[in-house]
Structures are given as structure tokens and as C-alpha cells.
Design a protein around this motif. Structure first.
Motif, PDB file in Angstrom:
ATOM      1  N   ASP A 120      10.774  -0.103   9.441  1.00 40.85           N
ATOM      2  CA  ASP A 120      10.434  -1.321   8.704  1.00 40.85           C
ATOM      3  C   ASP A 120      10.126  -1.017   7.244  1.00 40.85           C
ATOM      4  O   ASP A 120       9.392  -1.758   6.593  1.00 40.85           O
ATOM      5  CB  ASP A 120       9.230  -2.006   9.352  1.00 40.85           C
ATOM      6  N   ALA A 121      10.703   0.073   6.715  1.00 45.94           N
ATOM      7  CA  ALA A 121      10.353   0.524   5.362  1.00 45.94           C
ATOM      8  C   ALA A 121      10.589  -0.561   4.316  1.00 45.94           C
ATOM      9  O   ALA A 121       9.738  -0.805   3.454  1.00 45.94           O
ATOM     10  CB  ALA A 121      11.135   1.793   5.016  1.00 45.94           C
ATOM     11  N   ARG A 122      11.746  -1.228   4.397  1.00 49.07           N
ATOM     12  CA  ARG A 122      12.057  -2.241   3.390  1.00 49.07           C
ATOM     13  C   ARG A 122      11.077  -3.418   3.461  1.00 49.07           C
ATOM     14  O   ARG A 122      10.540  -3.852   2.431  1.00 49.07           O
ATOM     15  CB  ARG A 122      13.495  -2.735   3.572  1.00 49.07           C
ATOM     16  N   ASP A 123      10.826  -3.922   4.662  1.00 50.30           N
ATOM     17  CA  ASP A 123       9.908  -5.053   4.809  1.00 50.30           C
ATOM     18  C   ASP A 123       8.498  -4.675   4.365  1.00 50.30           C
ATOM     19  O   ASP A 123       7.814  -5.457   3.691  1.00 50.30           O
ATOM     20  CB  ASP A 123       9.885  -5.531   6.257  1.00 50.30           C
ATOM     21  N   GLY A 124       8.057  -3.469   4.744  1.00 48.58           N
ATOM     22  CA  GLY A 124       6.725  -3.018   4.364  1.00 48.58           C
ATOM     23  C   GLY A 124       6.578  -2.871   2.864  1.00 48.58           C
ATOM     24  O   GLY A 124       5.550  -3.242   2.276  1.00 48.58           O
ATOM     25  N   ALA A 125       7.634  -2.337   2.217  1.00 51.56           N
ATOM     26  CA  ALA A 125       7.599  -2.157   0.770  1.00 51.56           C
ATOM     27  C   ALA A 125       7.604  -3.499   0.043  1.00 51.56           C
ATOM     28  O   ALA A 125       6.893  -3.683  -0.958  1.00 51.56           O
ATOM     29  CB  ALA A 125       8.776  -1.299   0.324  1.00 51.56           C
ATOM     30  N   LEU A 126       8.403  -4.445   0.534  1.00 49.46           N
ATOM     31  CA  LEU A 126       8.432  -5.780  -0.075  1.00 49.46           C
ATOM     32  C   LEU A 126       7.059  -6.450   0.010  1.00 49.46           C
ATOM     33  O   LEU A 126       6.588  -7.071  -0.953  1.00 49.46           O
ATOM     34  CB  LEU A 126       9.492  -6.648   0.609  1.00 49.46           C
ATOM     35  N   GLU A 127       6.421  -6.313   1.146  1.00 51.31           N
ATOM     36  CA  GLU A 127       5.092  -6.902   1.323  1.00 51.31           C
ATOM     37  C   GLU A 127       4.086  -6.261   0.365  1.00 51.31           C
ATOM     38  O   GLU A 127       3.265  -6.957  -0.255  1.00 51.31           O
ATOM     39  CB  GLU A 127       4.627  -6.707   2.770  1.00 51.31           C
ATOM     40  N   ALA A 128       4.157  -4.931   0.230  1.00 48.60           N
ATOM     41  CA  ALA A 128       3.228  -4.224  -0.656  1.00 48.60           C
ATOM     42  C   ALA A 128       3.442  -4.634  -2.113  1.00 48.60           C
ATOM     43  O   ALA A 128       2.473  -4.842  -2.861  1.00 48.60           O
ATOM     44  CB  ALA A 128       3.404  -2.716  -0.497  1.00 48.60           C
ATOM     45  N   LEU A 129       4.698  -4.765  -2.525  1.00 49.42           N
ATOM     46  CA  LEU A 129       4.986  -5.172  -3.901  1.00 49.42           C
ATOM     47  C   LEU A 129       4.553  -6.614  -4.154  1.00 49.42           C
ATOM     48  O   LEU A 129       4.103  -6.957  -5.249  1.00 49.42           O
ATOM     49  CB  LEU A 129       6.476  -4.995  -4.199  1.00 49.42           C
ATOM     50  N   GLU A 130       4.669  -7.442  -3.133  1.00 44.55           N
ATOM     51  CA  GLU A 130       4.193  -8.822  -3.283  1.00 44.55           C
ATOM     52  C   GLU A 130       2.681  -8.841  -3.469  1.00 44.55           C
ATOM     53  O   GLU A 130       2.153  -9.611  -4.284  1.00 44.55           O
ATOM     54  CB  GLU A 130       4.591  -9.646  -2.054  1.00 44.55           C
ATOM     55  N   ARG A 131       1.981  -7.992  -2.752  1.00 45.77           N
ATOM     56  CA  ARG A 131       0.515  -7.939  -2.856  1.00 45.77           C
ATOM     57  C   ARG A 131       0.059  -7.544  -4.256  1.00 45.77           C
ATOM     58  O   ARG A 131      -1.019  -7.942  -4.693  1.00 45.77           O
ATOM     59  CB  ARG A 131      -0.063  -6.952  -1.836  1.00 45.77           C
ATOM     60  N   VAL A 132       0.875  -6.736  -4.955  1.00 45.41           N
ATOM     61  CA  VAL A 132       0.490  -6.322  -6.304  1.00 45.41           C
ATOM     62  C   VAL A 132       1.169  -7.177  -7.378  1.00 45.41           C
ATOM     63  O   VAL A 132       1.140  -6.853  -8.564  1.00 45.41           O
ATOM     64  CB  VAL A 132       0.790  -4.823  -6.552  1.00 45.41           C
ATOM     65  N   GLY A 133       1.800  -8.289  -6.952  1.00 48.64           N
ATOM     66  CA  GLY A 133       2.354  -9.253  -7.894  1.00 48.64           C
ATOM     67  C   GLY A 133       3.681  -8.866  -8.513  1.00 48.64           C
ATOM     68  O   GLY A 133       4.014  -9.320  -9.616  1.00 48.64           O
TER      69      GLY A 133
END
Length: 225
Positions: A120-133
Motif C-alpha cells: 500500500d506504499a502509494r496510498d500510504g504516501a498520498l495520505e501522508a502528503l495530504e496530512r502535510v498539505g
């Protein structure tokens, strides 16, 4: 060891050889940090802060003493064992952003998940980047991002594995005052919402004052602020 103690140093010492003889950089440091806490280590340049952080994270080995990270004795592990533990339980944010220039923001944040074999690397990374705006900047390369945006990518990468401890070494040192304040807000917000323990190394007393606990390093020794 108490369950909620996530980081503990016991009589930690680090000595190195020099032309002038043996230098003691860290001497008899002992402390505990509990899960979810924020703690700062402050002091002037040359006080031993970064060396202590390297010992706590298993990037360097002590001359004597013990480091317990999330219940594991780092001094009992070989280099490969320490590297595995860091990959699983530790995040880093440095003054220099240490992003891979040839990778996009998304690919930089995906990297630790891919190294861990996560599907789930892509989904996890997208979520993390969303959290930091930075959801709108995922396809940008580091050279296309401002300093503050690069540090946000670095923070997303550090938090994406949900580490037990995040070590931040002068995380606002390369940023202007306004951007640095926003990065600090982000770090403390993620510390509060994710439960990841934050250990901050800084010379900035105002930044350190936002932490729940503050220690001062001077000539390799550490004491309460």
C-alpha cells in the motif's frame, strides 16, 4: 522496563581518539522518554547534541552505556539489526532535507514503505502528503519545491511508517522564521495526533519550550532545563 517508556539512555558515554588524546563527547547521560511525549535536547554547537541523537537512533555506538528503543537494547544488536529496527520504528527529520533529487515528492515518501515491502506504499504516501498539505505537489521533484515544501515532504516520509520515535535534528535550521514556525506547528500537530514520540535536537530555546520536557546539553553532559 515500563511499557510506556519508548526511549531510555542509561549512563551513555561516547569517546573518540584525537591528536590531543581521548575526547569525551557524551558523558554519563541517563534519561527516559515516554510514548507520545515531546522532548527537546538543547545546547550550543559542539555540546554533543547531534552525537547523542546518533547514539539514541542507533546510527552510532556508545563507548559505554545502554540505549533502549521501544524495548530493544540497541547495544545488543549488530549494524544490520540496528538498521532493521530503525526502518521499523524510527523516523528522521534533519536540517538538510535529504530528499532523493531524482524522485518526486510521492516517490520520496513511498520509499520507506517500499523498502519495508508494503503493497500500500502509494496510498500510504498520498495520505501522508495530504496530512502535510502537499496533495497538489505529489508529482513535483525536490528542485521544484520551496524549502518549506521540501521539509514537509521529509516530515511526511518520516511519519509514513508510523514510527515509535521521530528524531528531529534542527528541523527548522535551514528555513526562514515564518516557514520554520509552520514546520514546527506541523511536527507538534503530528506528534499529538499520531502518538509518535518526538525527540527534538535544537539550539532554538523557543522551539524547545513547546516540548513537554527539555534537557540542556553542555560539554557532553545533560541536565534539566
Amino acid at each position: 522496563m515500563t511499557k510506556d517508556i519508548v526511549l531510555e539512555a542509561r549512563d551513555l558515554c561516547k569517546q573518540v581518539s584525537s591528536p590531543e588524546g581521548t575526547l569525551t563527547i557524551v558523558q554519563q547521560v541517563s534519561f527516559q522518554v515516554h510514548a507520545g511525549e515531546s522532548a527537546a535536547i538543547v545546547g550550543a554547537s559542539g555540546a554533543g547534541k547531534s552525537t547523542l541523537l546518533a547514539l539514541l537512533a542507533g546510527l552510532d555506538t556508545p563507548s559505554s552505556g545502554t540505549v533502549l528503543l521501544d524495548g530493544v537494547d540497541l547495544t545488543s544488536l549488530d549494524e544490520d539489526g540496528r538498521a532493521r529496527l530503525r526502518a521499523e520504528r524510527v523516523g528522521f527529520v534533519f536540517q538538510s532535507f535529504h530528499l532523493v533529487p531524482a524522485l518526486t515528492a510521492l516517490e520520496n515518501v513511498m520509499l520507506p514503505l517500499e523498502l519495508a515491502g508494503r503493497r500500500d506504499a502509494r496510498d500510504g504516501a498520498l495520505e501522508a502528503l495530504e496530512r502535510v498539505g502537499l496533495r497538489e505537489r505529489v508529482g513535483h521533484y525536490p528542485r521544484q519545491l520551496s524549502g518549506g515544501e521540501q521539509q514537509r515532504v521529509a516530515i511526511a516520509r518520516a511519519f509514513v511508517t508510523r514510527p515509535a520515535v521521530l528524531f528531529a535534528d534542527e528541523p527548522t535550521g535551514n528555513l526562514d522564521t515564518g516557514t520554520g514556525a509552520k514546520i514546527a506547528d506541523l511536527l507538534f500537530d503530528l506528534n499529538a495526533t499520531s502518538g509518535t514520540t518526538l525527540v527534538l535536537v535544537t539550539h532554538d530555546r523557543s522551539l524547545a519550550a513547546r516540548c513537554g520536557r527539555v534537557w540542556v546539553m553542555e560539554a557532553g553532559r545533560m541536565g534539566p532545563c
